[in-house]
Every structure is written in C-alpha cells, then in structure tokens.
Design a protein around this motif. Structure first.
Motif, PDB file in Angstrom:
ATOM      1  N   ALA A 101      37.831 -39.649  70.177  1.00  0.00           N
ATOM      2  CA  ALA A 101      36.497 -39.720  69.350  1.00  0.00           C
ATOM      3  C   ALA A 101      36.198 -41.019  68.234  1.00  0.00           C
ATOM      4  O   ALA A 101      35.793 -41.518  68.255  1.00  0.00           O
ATOM      5  N   ALA A 102      37.639 -41.559  68.224  1.00  0.00           N
ATOM      6  CA  ALA A 102      38.192 -43.141  67.204  1.00  0.00           C
ATOM      7  C   ALA A 102      37.868 -43.803  67.626  1.00  0.00           C
ATOM      8  O   ALA A 102      36.657 -44.839  67.348  1.00  0.00           O
ATOM      9  N   THR A 127      32.176 -34.045  76.328  1.00  0.00           N
ATOM     10  CA  THR A 127      32.182 -33.977  74.632  1.00  0.00           C
ATOM     11  C   THR A 127      33.684 -33.234  74.538  1.00  0.00           C
ATOM     12  O   THR A 127      34.181 -33.411  73.699  1.00  0.00           O
ATOM     13  N   LYS A 128      33.524 -31.410  75.044  1.00  0.00           N
ATOM     14  CA  LYS A 128      34.357 -31.049  73.841  1.00  0.00           C
ATOM     15  C   LYS A 128      36.343 -31.083  74.478  1.00  0.00           C
ATOM     16  O   LYS A 128      36.565 -30.381  74.256  1.00  0.00           O
ATOM     17  N   LYS A 129      35.895 -31.866  75.972  1.00  0.00           N
ATOM     18  CA  LYS A 129      37.167 -31.420  76.134  1.00  0.00           C
ATOM     19  C   LYS A 129      37.985 -32.693  75.089  1.00  0.00           C
ATOM     20  O   LYS A 129      39.290 -33.994  76.160  1.00  0.00           O
ATOM     21  N   LEU A 130      36.890 -34.084  74.193  1.00  0.00           N
ATOM     22  CA  LEU A 130      37.935 -35.626  74.058  1.00  0.00           C
ATOM     23  C   LEU A 130      38.409 -34.858  72.970  1.00  0.00           C
ATOM     24  O   LEU A 130      37.846 -34.321  71.675  1.00  0.00           O
ATOM     25  N   SER A 160      27.172 -34.118  89.454  1.00  0.00           N
ATOM     26  CA  SER A 160      28.680 -35.401  89.710  1.00  0.00           C
ATOM     27  C   SER A 160      29.355 -34.316  89.066  1.00  0.00           C
ATOM     28  O   SER A 160      29.460 -33.537  87.514  1.00  0.00           O
ATOM     29  N   LYS A 161      30.462 -34.309  88.866  1.00  0.00           N
ATOM     30  CA  LYS A 161      31.360 -33.531  88.058  1.00  0.00           C
ATOM     31  C   LYS A 161      32.061 -34.328  87.654  1.00  0.00           C
ATOM     32  O   LYS A 161      31.560 -35.778  87.036  1.00  0.00           O
ATOM     33  N   PHE A 162      32.113 -33.456  85.804  1.00  0.00           N
ATOM     34  CA  PHE A 162      32.501 -34.360  84.798  1.00  0.00           C
ATOM     35  C   PHE A 162      34.360 -34.918  84.940  1.00  0.00           C
ATOM     36  O   PHE A 162      34.540 -34.336  85.099  1.00  0.00           O
ATOM     37  N   LEU A 163      34.260 -36.120  84.210  1.00  0.00           N
ATOM     38  CA  LEU A 163      35.417 -36.981  84.592  1.00  0.00           C
ATOM     39  C   LEU A 163      35.790 -37.226  83.008  1.00  0.00           C
ATOM     40  O   LEU A 163      34.919 -38.009  82.317  1.00  0.00           O
ATOM     41  N   LYS A 164      36.726 -38.075  83.383  1.00  0.00           N
ATOM     42  CA  LYS A 164      37.561 -38.374  81.672  1.00  0.00           C
ATOM     43  C   LYS A 164      38.230 -39.673  82.412  1.00  0.00           C
ATOM     44  O   LYS A 164      38.597 -40.275  83.412  1.00  0.00           O
TER      45      LYS A 164
END
Length: 281
Positions: free
Chosen positions: A199-200, A191-194, A277-281
C-alpha cells in the motif's frame, strides 16, 4: 484522457490568464454541451472569475457572489478548453464559449463524434453536488494508512481500483499503468491481498508519477498531447523496460490497454490477454 497532472497544470495556466476578468457571455455552441438547466449560465454574467481550479479530472471556473457560481467542465477523452483568439461563429468542434470583458475568450472543443465533454453550472458548494459529489479523495492526497484501508475495502484488480473515480479521483489509464509499474505490482494484483508495505508503495508511486507529470506540464503553454507525457510503460508495447530491459507487454481491451513489465511486476509471468486472467502479485 487528461488526468490529474494535465488538468491541474492547465487550471494554473487559465487562472494566470483570466483571473479577475468579468464574464460577458456564455455561449453554448452545441446542444450537448450544457448538462444543467438551473441556474442559468447567464446568472454569472458580470461576475469576475476568481480562479480556475481542479477536482479529480474536472476543471472548475469559479465566480464568487451570492450564491457563488461554478462552471464545472469535464473534458472527457477528446475535450480541450483553450483561449479562443478567432472567436469564429461556428468554430470547429466547438461546444461552448466564455467571453470576458477583457476581450479574451475560452472555447471548449471536443474532437470526434461522441460529444461526451460537458459543462455543469452549479450554485453553492460544487463539491457536494453533481457531477463532483460521487468522487473519492484526491489520489495524490492519500497517505499510507488510508490507502491500506481503501485497498482492503474494495475487492478488485489494482489497475481497476486506481481508475475508479469513486475511490480515488484523478487517475486514468496512463497513470494507472505507470503507478503499477513504479510500485512493482501487477496490474491484476488483488487489492484485498496487498499488505501495508505494498500500500505504501502505491502511495509513493502515485506521488512520484503525479509530480513527474506536473513538472512536464508546467513547461508547456497548453495541455500536452498523450504521446508527449512522461512514462515508462504506457503506450510502449514492445519497447525495452527502462528499469530491467525486458519487453513492455500489453493486455488489450476494447476501450483501453494495460501495459506492464513482466520482470518488474509479475515475477516474469506473462498475463493472459483476456478478462479471465488470474490475479497475480
């Protein structure tokens, strides 16, 4: 579990059916049903129900007076609040019953053995008292700026963020899957990397999925079953994605399943089916 669209549409149905009816009796049919001991439910007897409305995933049966009284109902996973036409003395799975002067009745039932559904009787403003006082803002009322602030303030996976009722009220497992897919974001995105654009995208996806769910629910006379609710990925493991044709994948946990499309959401990367699992975007 019924989520924002299902609960909202059901509140509308119950208001149409019972608004203005006076309460004759409240009958707890299971010792697990009533979660409060004061005020007594009988304090609402004789009052007319003004409306049924919603906060998060809760139904609120409102009885004006001094003080105003509200029955707060949480259906949890297997609970349902339906008109009771038979008024059986021992209804199957029955937890509680409301009887009205019109002859109508409402029956709270819950399938299964856990009996987590329940009723709270609240005097005064129900929004500032348990069980509603811990809820975050309504998920479909958040604007882009506020969503960006909330995402930046919480360090967790996006799917977890969407389901946390203390942050956003009304979204559960199904909608979280659908929102992530529609926003084209990994359920494991940090979340902090979005950024603001992402966000929109989350805000737009929430509004679209809620509107879609409400449209479907309003076509029915009672709350739909989970399998009948609209969606592109939830519960569709192995089916082709409606957007790109890739197979819908799942990450299975003990209590729930995360569904996603690798092509649409993770750049083609398959998420490992475990909690590390790794965080992925």
């Amino acid at each position: 579990m019924p989520e924002l669209p299902e609960v909202h549409a059901h509140a509308e149905r119950l208001t149409t059916a019972l608004a203005g009816a006076a309460l004759d009796a409240f009958e707890p049919l299971s010792f697990t049903a009533l979660k409060t001991y004061t005020p007594a439910p009988d304090a609402a007897v004789g009052r007319r129900m003004e409306r049924v409305w919603r906060r998060g995933k809760h139904l609120l049966l409102e009885f004006p007076g001094e003080p105003p009284l509200t029955f707060v109902v949480h259906l949890m996973q297997g609970g349902r609040l339906r008109p009771d036409t038979s008024k059986s003395r021992k209804p199957k799975n029955g937890l509680a019953r409301w009887r009205f002067d019109s002859g109508a009745a409402l029956l709270l039932t819950e399938a299964g053995t856990e009996h987590r559904a329940g009723v709270w009787v609240v005097a005064g403003d129900p929004l500032v008292q348990p069980p509603l006082d811990h809820l975050g803002p309504e998920a479909d009322a958040i604007d882009d700026c506020r969503m960006a602030e909330l995402l930046a303030a919480h360090s967790m996976r996006l799917h977890t963020f969407l389901r946390d009722q203390r942050i956003l009220a009304g979204i559960g497992r199904r909608l979280a899957n659908e929102v992530c897919h529609r926003a084209k974001l990994s359920p494991f995105a940090a979340t902090k990397k979005l950024d603001d654009v992402e966000a929109a995208a989350v805000v737009a996806a929430i509004r679209d999925t809620v509107d879609e769910g409400l449209s479907v629910e309003r076509e029915h006379d009672e709350m739909t079953a989970s399998a009948d609710r609209p969606g592109a990925v939830h519960g569709r493991t192995g089916e082709p994605c409606r957007v790109c044709g890739d197979a819908i994948r799942e990450i299975a946990y003990r209590d729930y399943t995360v569904n996603y499309c690798a092509t649409c959401q993770t750049g083609g990367k398959v998420l490992a089916d475990n909690t590390t699992s790794k965080f992925l975007k």
